[in-house]
Design an enzyme around this catalytic site. Structure first.
Site, PDB file in Angstrom:
ATOM      1  N   HIS A  62      31.494  43.538 -82.531  1.00 13.26           N
ATOM      2  CA  HIS A  62      31.032  42.227 -82.955  1.00 13.26           C
ATOM      3  C   HIS A  62      31.318  41.353 -81.889  1.00 13.26           C
ATOM      4  CE1 HIS A  62      30.510  38.581 -85.169  1.00 13.26           C
ATOM      5  NE2 HIS A  62      31.719  38.232 -84.786  1.00 13.26           N
ATOM      6  N   ARG A 102      23.181  46.053 -82.908  1.00 16.42           N
ATOM      7  CA  ARG A 102      24.362  45.577 -82.059  1.00 16.42           C
ATOM      8  C   ARG A 102      25.004  46.933 -81.575  1.00 16.42           C
ATOM      9  NH1 ARG A 102      28.757  43.582 -85.649  1.00 16.42           N
ATOM     10  NH2 ARG A 102      29.882  45.492 -84.796  1.00 16.42           N
ATOM     11  N   TYR A 123      34.505  51.098 -88.523  1.00 15.63           N
ATOM     12  CA  TYR A 123      33.559  50.971 -89.620  1.00 15.63           C
ATOM     13  C   TYR A 123      32.215  51.515 -89.374  1.00 15.63           C
ATOM     14  CZ  TYR A 123      32.645  46.834 -86.823  1.00 15.63           C
ATOM     15  OH  TYR A 123      32.169  45.889 -85.962  1.00 15.63           O
TER      16      TYR A 123
END
Lengths: 359, 330
Positions: A261, A257, A270
């Site tokens: 998100h 990805r 993160y």
């Protein structure tokens, strides 16, 4: 007492095309130049659409949605293997598959713009709408597969989900149900390494998602998810096997990805940019275009033309979307039941009276 | 009305449900029964006995121990045009399947812009009285009633059980069908063949003038017995069996209260958040002027269902409690 090995297993990974666009001829699926061009065009359209949706969202013209950029090889490649009679049961990161299956782009925008009328597919399209709750739809796929089998149809079901969904109990129950009843279902996991902020190694201690299939008595295979030929070939073979009564299969598309998100997230909080950059170099569209150029299916001018064509289609769809009228307020009562019940009809009438200033 | 007589047969509540299932399975090849132990074993509580022999294992489907898959696959199968009748043995297991039931089955039509229909029935036993303890004895109709898009049915007689299961199967919405354990063995005359009791229609079990008793499921016979006790004391009670919780037949309730001017609601479920509160609110809202006395509820207390026979008997509302509640109003 002897100790014997009852089961041992190995998990295979399929790669057909490398990052330079070189293919292994022995594994290359039988796809005509026209089909390869069509596949490329859908992947580009998906990318352009995704980029445009992001702009719309940032401008407040569209709600939160999950981007698909970088995963076109996985979900478009898988959906490209479907026949019209097959069903697709998606999660929410498969925009290209929606377009491939015949959903109009403006309706896709309508849904993500907050109007559920956008979920009404053209008649005859065998696809369920996006499943936002994680993993719940895999069970529906098992049931659709069971229905296909019970009706004696020669068709299969493709269901798509992320690696995070494999930690839900629904995954286990759907896989087991499909295996026990040999339902014609291909479970296709887009393992994009990140479930919001949770990396795969914290999601599971299994080396691969594919190996989980063995516990349910079905084959499991990993493919390079950024290699559209590997995805197409593996999914095609599994669907055909399922249509022929061979039962379900699990396919793990190993991908990444590269985006956040959803539009409500900032992945820089993160994970390291370097990791993202590494995966950008394996971009599935770039890889396919290299192959096509090497094989005379595409040149620079053609590449520009495909992109411009996609932009034109997206602009047209956005215009159509923005001209759509919002639903009337009483629409809130539509479709709760097949026929409105007396208590609901009363509530609807009360709303209408209130809106007309009569109450 | 013609003069034709419907032939009936004496059977238990469980057999009546099974008869209804068989009638629909013969009529419509898309109807199938699915769940743990529904085939060889004849159903967790014996309701589907004999179906496997007649319809075979493809239409009477024993599944793995997997309630979420039983309900979840049914959503998919229903979307594909089948009419699954899924069994989860106990309504206490609704907690396991609530996502598939409340978030998927109930909402699919709505969220898919009306495109998808989910004609499925979820059968489960409900209720206390068989010493099955707190996790296999609940009456959870209010959980289902609180989710838009679900219909909820809770019959009290064998004939209604048959007529309502057929109506539930033919309905194009997800229907939760609650079969009370204590009623499964109760016998009654059941019309043969295609007998339909429409969803959303209450039954007036006994006519009366002084008080309306609104109830459903296993509390119906208790309310009827209470009406007899009250008659001995010169109080005429009307007994209404809702039969369907959603959609609610509010006309039947309001018409009765207009006549009797008193309302006592009786249910086996615990008091707080029970569906009785909804009925009380309805009558307070739309029938306040009809009332000559406060609305009363007779329910189980707000505790888990006890395992101890002594406690369980004390826990369950009975005819005497109902009669006493009525007498307080007179």
């Amino acid at each position: 007492m002897p100790v014997t090995t009852l089961v041992s297993y190995s998990v295979q990974r399929v790669e057909v095309m490398d990052v330079d666009g070189e293919v292994d001829a022995s594994l290359m699926p039988a796809l005509s130049p026209e089909r390869i061009t069509a596949l490329y065009e859908v992947m580009v359209l998906t990318r352009v659409f995704d980029e445009r949706m992001l702009k719309l969202q940032r401008q407040g013209r569209l709600g939160t949605f999950a981007r698909v950029a970088g995963q076109e090889g996985a979900h478009v490649g898988a959906a490209f293997a479907l026949a019209d009679e097959d069903w697709m049961v998606p999660a929410f990161r498969e925009a290209g598959a929606f377009l491939l299956r015949g959903m109009k782009m403006e309706n896709f925008l309508q849904y993500w713009g907050g109007d559920e009328r956008g979920n009404v597919f053209p008649e005859g399209v065998r696809m369920l709408p996006a499943s936002i709750p994680v993993g719940t739809h895999m069970l529906h796929a098992a049931g659709l597969g069971w229905a296909m089998k019970k009706k004696g149809e020669r068709s299969a079901v493709l269901t798509v989900f992320g690696e995070g969904a494999t930690s839900e109990g629904d995954f286990s129950e759907a896989m087991n149900f499909a295996a026990v009843f040999q339902c014609p279902v291909v479970f296709f996991c887009q393992n994009n390494q990140w479930a919001i902020s949770v990396p795969y190694h914290k999601q599971s201690q299994a080396c691969t998602v594919a190996q989980k299939a063995l516990g349910y008595g079905m084959p499991g295979t990993q493919v390079d998810g950024n290699d559209v030929f590997a995805v197409y070939k593996t999914v095609s073979d599994a669907l055909e096997n399922a249509r022929n009564g061979g039962g379900p299969a699990l396919i793990e598309a190993h991908t990444y990805r590269v985006t956040d998100h959803t539009t409500a997230d900032d992945a820089r909080r993160y994970r390291e940019d370097a990791e993202v950059e590494e995966w950008r170099e394996r971009d599935p569209i770039e890889r396919l275009s290299r192959y096509m150029k090497k094989n005379g299916l595409l040149d620079d001018a053609g590449e520009t033309a495909v992109r411009e064509g996609a932009v034109a289609k997206v602009v047209e769809a956005v215009t159509a979307f923005e001209l759509m009228e919002p639903p009337p307020p009483e629409e809130v009562f539509a479709h709760v039941f097949a026929e409105i019940t007396p208590p609901l009809a009363e509530q609807r009438d009360r709303l209408l009276r209130r809106l007309e200033g009569r109450e | 009305m013609g003069t034709e007589t419907v032939s009936t047969k004496t059977m238990t509540y469980a057999q009546a449900i099974c008869d209804g299932l068989a009638v629909e399975m013969r009529r419509d090849p898309d109807v199938y029964v699915v769940g743990e132990d529904v085939g060889m074993f004849g159903g967790g509580l014996g309701v589907t006995l004999g179906l496997l022999e007649e319809f075979g294992p493809r239409r009477v489907r024993d599944t793995p121990l997997s309630e979420t898959a039983i309900v979840g696959h049914a959503v998919g199968a229903a979307a594909a045009g089948l009419r699954p009748v899924a069994e989860i043995m106990f309504d206490d297991f609704l907690g396991i399947v609530m996502d598939e039931l409340g978030n998927q089955a109930a909402k699919a039509r709505y969220m898919f812009g009306g495109k998808v229909k989910i004609p499925m029935v979820l059968r489960a036993s409900c209720g206390a009285g068989i010493r099955a303890a707190a996790q296999h004895s609940q009456s959870l109709e209010a959980w289902c009633a609180h989710v838009p898009g679900l219909k909820t049915v809770a019959p009290s007689t064998p004939a209604d059980a048959k007529g309502l299961i057929i109506a539930a199967i033919r309905d194009n919405n997800p229907v939760v069908f609650l079969e009370h354990k204590i009623l499964l063995g109760v016998t009654g005359d059941v019309p043969e063949g295609e007998y339909i009791v429409p969803l959303g229609k209450a039954a007036i079990k006994r006519k009366g003038d002084d008080v309306t008793l609104v109830t459903w499921s296993a509390m119906v016979p208790q309310a009827e017995r209470a009406a007899e006790l009250l008659a001995e004391q010169g109080v005429s009670a009307e007994v209404i069996d809702l039969r369907t919780i959603v959609p609610l037949d509010k006309e039947a309730i309001l018409e009765s209260v207009a006549k009797t001017h008193r309302l006592v609601i009786v249910h086996e479920a615990v008091r707080t958040g029970g569906f009785g509160g909804e009925i009380a609110a309805l009558v307070a809202d739309e029938g306040f002027d009809l009332l000559d006395s406060p609305i009363k509820r007779v329910t189980a207390p707000d505790t888990p269902v006890p395992f101890s026979p002594v406690l369980e008997d004390a826990y369950l509302p009975g005819a005497e409690n109902i009669a006493a509640a009525v007498l307080e109003l007179m």
